[in-house]
Design a protein around this motif. Structure first.
Motif, PDB file in Angstrom:
ATOM      1  N   ASP A 156       0.820  -1.210   0.000  1.00  0.00           N
ATOM      2  CA  ASP A 156       0.000   0.000   0.000  1.00  0.00           C
ATOM      3  C   ASP A 156       0.857   1.264   0.000  1.00  0.00           C
ATOM      4  O   ASP A 156       0.509   2.263  -0.636  1.00  0.00           O
ATOM      5  N   ARG A 157       1.987   1.221   0.696  1.00  0.00           N
ATOM      6  CA  ARG A 157       2.826   2.418   0.846  1.00  0.00           C
ATOM      7  C   ARG A 157       4.037   2.412  -0.081  1.00  0.00           C
ATOM      8  O   ARG A 157       4.906   3.279   0.028  1.00  0.00           O
ATOM      9  N   ALA A 158       4.091   1.469  -0.993  1.00  0.00           N
ATOM     10  CA  ALA A 158       5.247   1.352  -1.885  1.00  0.00           C
ATOM     11  C   ALA A 158       5.574   2.646  -2.636  1.00  0.00           C
ATOM     12  O   ALA A 158       6.748   3.010  -2.766  1.00  0.00           O
ATOM     13  N   PRO A 159       4.578   3.394  -3.141  1.00  0.00           N
ATOM     14  CA  PRO A 159       4.911   4.632  -3.845  1.00  0.00           C
ATOM     15  C   PRO A 159       5.648   5.642  -2.974  1.00  0.00           C
ATOM     16  O   PRO A 159       6.522   6.367  -3.457  1.00  0.00           O
ATOM     17  N   VAL A 160       5.301   5.698  -1.686  1.00  0.00           N
ATOM     18  CA  VAL A 160       5.980   6.617  -0.768  1.00  0.00           C
ATOM     19  C   VAL A 160       7.356   6.065  -0.386  1.00  0.00           C
ATOM     20  O   VAL A 160       8.354   6.793  -0.366  1.00  0.00           O
ATOM     21  N   LEU A 161       7.420   4.767  -0.082  1.00  0.00           N
ATOM     22  CA  LEU A 161       8.689   4.147   0.295  1.00  0.00           C
ATOM     23  C   LEU A 161       9.719   4.268  -0.824  1.00  0.00           C
ATOM     24  O   LEU A 161      10.925   4.378  -0.563  1.00  0.00           O
ATOM     25  N   ALA A 162       9.258   4.278  -2.068  1.00  0.00           N
ATOM     26  CA  ALA A 162      10.163   4.331  -3.214  1.00  0.00           C
ATOM     27  C   ALA A 162      10.823   5.698  -3.383  1.00  0.00           C
ATOM     28  O   ALA A 162      11.825   5.822  -4.099  1.00  0.00           O
ATOM     29  N   LYS A 163      10.299   6.721  -2.722  1.00  0.00           N
ATOM     30  CA  LYS A 163      10.826   8.074  -2.880  1.00  0.00           C
ATOM     31  C   LYS A 163      12.151   8.278  -2.147  1.00  0.00           C
ATOM     32  O   LYS A 163      12.869   9.235  -2.441  1.00  0.00           O
ATOM     33  N   TYR A 164      12.462   7.407  -1.192  1.00  0.00           N
ATOM     34  CA  TYR A 164      13.643   7.603  -0.350  1.00  0.00           C
ATOM     35  C   TYR A 164      14.528   6.362  -0.439  1.00  0.00           C
ATOM     36  O   TYR A 164      14.054   5.241  -0.272  1.00  0.00           O
ATOM     37  N   LYS A 165      15.801   6.577  -0.680  1.00  0.00           N
ATOM     38  CA  LYS A 165      16.696   5.457  -0.963  1.00  0.00           C
ATOM     39  C   LYS A 165      16.791   4.469   0.190  1.00  0.00           C
ATOM     40  O   LYS A 165      16.913   3.264  -0.021  1.00  0.00           O
ATOM     41  N   ASP A 166      16.720   4.974   1.432  1.00  0.00           N
ATOM     42  CA  ASP A 166      16.859   4.063   2.576  1.00  0.00           C
ATOM     43  C   ASP A 166      15.619   3.193   2.762  1.00  0.00           C
ATOM     44  O   ASP A 166      15.732   1.988   2.995  1.00  0.00           O
ATOM     45  N   SER A 167      14.426   3.781   2.678  1.00  0.00           N
ATOM     46  CA  SER A 167      13.209   2.973   2.807  1.00  0.00           C
ATOM     47  C   SER A 167      13.045   2.041   1.610  1.00  0.00           C
ATOM     48  O   SER A 167      12.568   0.921   1.753  1.00  0.00           O
ATOM     49  N   LYS A 168      13.472   2.504   0.443  1.00  0.00           N
ATOM     50  CA  LYS A 168      13.416   1.651  -0.745  1.00  0.00           C
ATOM     51  C   LYS A 168      14.329   0.437  -0.570  1.00  0.00           C
ATOM     52  O   LYS A 168      13.948  -0.691  -0.903  1.00  0.00           O
ATOM     53  N   LYS A 169      15.510   0.660  -0.022  1.00  0.00           N
ATOM     54  CA  LYS A 169      16.472  -0.423   0.184  1.00  0.00           C
ATOM     55  C   LYS A 169      15.944  -1.478   1.154  1.00  0.00           C
ATOM     56  O   LYS A 169      16.192  -2.680   0.984  1.00  0.00           O
ATOM     57  N   ILE A 170      15.204  -1.049   2.154  1.00  0.00           N
ATOM     58  CA  ILE A 170      14.743  -1.959   3.201  1.00  0.00           C
ATOM     59  C   ILE A 170      13.488  -2.731   2.782  1.00  0.00           C
ATOM     60  O   ILE A 170      13.400  -3.949   2.962  1.00  0.00           O
ATOM     61  N   PHE A 171      12.503  -2.022   2.219  1.00  0.00           N
ATOM     62  CA  PHE A 171      11.176  -2.610   2.031  1.00  0.00           C
ATOM     63  C   PHE A 171      10.843  -3.003   0.595  1.00  0.00           C
ATOM     64  O   PHE A 171       9.842  -3.686   0.373  1.00  0.00           O
TER      65      PHE A 171
END
Length: 309
Positions: A186-201
C-alpha cells in the motif's frame, strides 16, 4: 517490584502469560486457542517477537518495566507499519512503590520552526498529503526518551539487556507476515521516494517485498545498539542525531539539533473515574483515549451487559 503497566502506543490483540497463545483469529480458529493463564505475569502485544522479548526479561529476573521496555523496542522492529523509534507514546504506570498511578507523556512534538501555515500553499489551500507523507509529516521523536527514562527510574536490568531482543530481530530479520506485506504494498509509492526505505522494504526493481520474505533492518539494529550503549544520548546526540538532522536539511525539513536537545518527557496525573465498585485510572490529555474509556464505562455502567452476551 511488581507493576500494573499500560503502554497506550501498543494495541493488544492477543493475551500472553506464562504459556503462549497465537494470534490473530482466522477461520476455523477458536477463542480458546487465544487464551492463556499464569500466576506471575501476563503480556499483551501485537507481535510474537515482542511478547517473547517481554517474557525474556522476566526470565532474566526483570520486572514489568523491563518487559515493557524490551517490548517497546522490539515491536518497533516487528511492526514498522504501526510504530517505531521515530514516533512517540504514552505510558501508564502503577506499583506498590507508588502512592498513585503515574502517566508518562512522550508523544512527538512539533519542531520549533513549525507554524500554522506550513501545510498550505500561497493561496491558503491545503497541500494534499504534505502533513501525511515526507519530512513535514515528522515530529520530534519521543519514544526513545520516554522508554529510556521510565526504565531508568523503575527497571531492574541493564538497558543493554533490554535492547538485545530488538537488536537481534532487526539484524537477523523475520519473515514478512500478511498484514505487513499489505502495508508495504500500500505504501510502496511513498517508500520508493527515499533510498533508505526503498532499500529496506522494496526490491531493486521497486516492487514491494512480499509475505514470507526475510525483512532485515541493519541500520535500525545499529541505532538500537547506540541506544543500548549510551541510552538517551545514543539517539538524541551523536551520529544518529546527526543523520536525523541531515535528512531534514536534505529535504527542506524543520527539525534542528535544538529540537532534539530540548525534548523532554512529561509526567502527568492520570484521569480518574469509576465503574461500579472499580477505580479507573487512564491516560490524561493530550491522549483522548483515557477520557473516552471512562465516558464509555460511565455510559454503560447501569446496563446489564451480560444480557448482550
Amino acid at each position: 517490584m511488581k507493576f500494573v503497566l499500560t503502554l497506550l502506543f501498543l494495541s493488544s490483540c492477543a493475551q500472553f502469560s506464562n504459556d503462549f497463545a497465537s494470534a490473530p483469529l482466522a477461520p476455523g480458529q477458536t477463542r480458546e486457542g487465544h487464551e492463556a493463564s499464569g500466576q506471575k505475569w501476563a503480556i499483551a502485544t501485537q507481535g510474537d517477537a515482542a511478547s517473547r522479548a517481554g517474557a525474556r526479561m522476566f526470565a532474566l529476573g526483570g520486572n514489568a518495566v523491563d518487559a515493557a521496555a524490551a517490548i517497546s523496542f522490539t515491536i518497533s522492529v516487528e511492526r514498522p507499519q504501526s510504530t517505531g523509534i521515530g514516533g512517540g507514546g504514552f505510558l501508564l504506570l502503577h506499583g506498590p512503590s507508588l502512592e498513585a498511578p503515574i502517566a508518562f507523556d512522550f508523544r512527538e512534538k512539533a519542531p520549533l520552526k513549525s507554524h500554522s501555515k506550513m501545510y498550505l500553499d500561497k493561496n491558503g489551500n491545503e497541500i494534499k498529503g504534505k502533513s501525511l507523507d515526507g519530512i513535514f509529516a515528522v515530529g520530534v521523536p519521543g519514544l526513545v526518551a520516554g522508554i529510556v527514562e521510565v526504565h531508568r527510574r523503575y527497571g531492574l536490568l541493564d538497558l543493554s539487556d533490554v535492547l538485545k531482543p530488538s537488536i537481534e530481530l532487526a539484524r537477523k530479520g523475520f519473515n514478512i507476515y500478511p498484514e505487513l506485506a499489505n502495508a508495504i504494498k500500500d505504501r510502496a509509492p511513498v517508500l520508493a521516494k527515499y533510498k533508505d526505505s526503498k532499500k529496506i522494504f522494496l526490491h531493486s526493481d521497486g516492487s514491494p517485498k512480499v509475505e514470507g520474505e526475510l525483512l532485515i533492518q541493519e541500520d535500525l539494529a545499529k541505532t538500537l545498539e547506540a541506544i543500548a550503549k549510551k541510552g538517551h544520548a545514543g539517539f538524541y546526540k551523536g551520529a544518529v542525531a546527526d543523520k536525523i538532522i541531515q535528512e531534514h536539511q536534505r529535504h527542506g525539513g524543520l527539525m534542528t539539533q535544538k529540537d532534539l536537545d530540548l525534548y523532554n518527557v512529561k509526567m502527568r496525573k492520570p484521569v480518574y473515574g469509576s465503574y461500579n465498585e472499580f477505580d479507573i485510572y487512564s491516560m490524561s490529555p493530550p491522549s483522548s483515549g483515557g477520557i473516552h474509556v471512562i465516558q464509555i464505562l460511565n455510559t454503560v455502567e447501569k446496563d446489564h451487559l451480560k444480557t448482550y452476551g
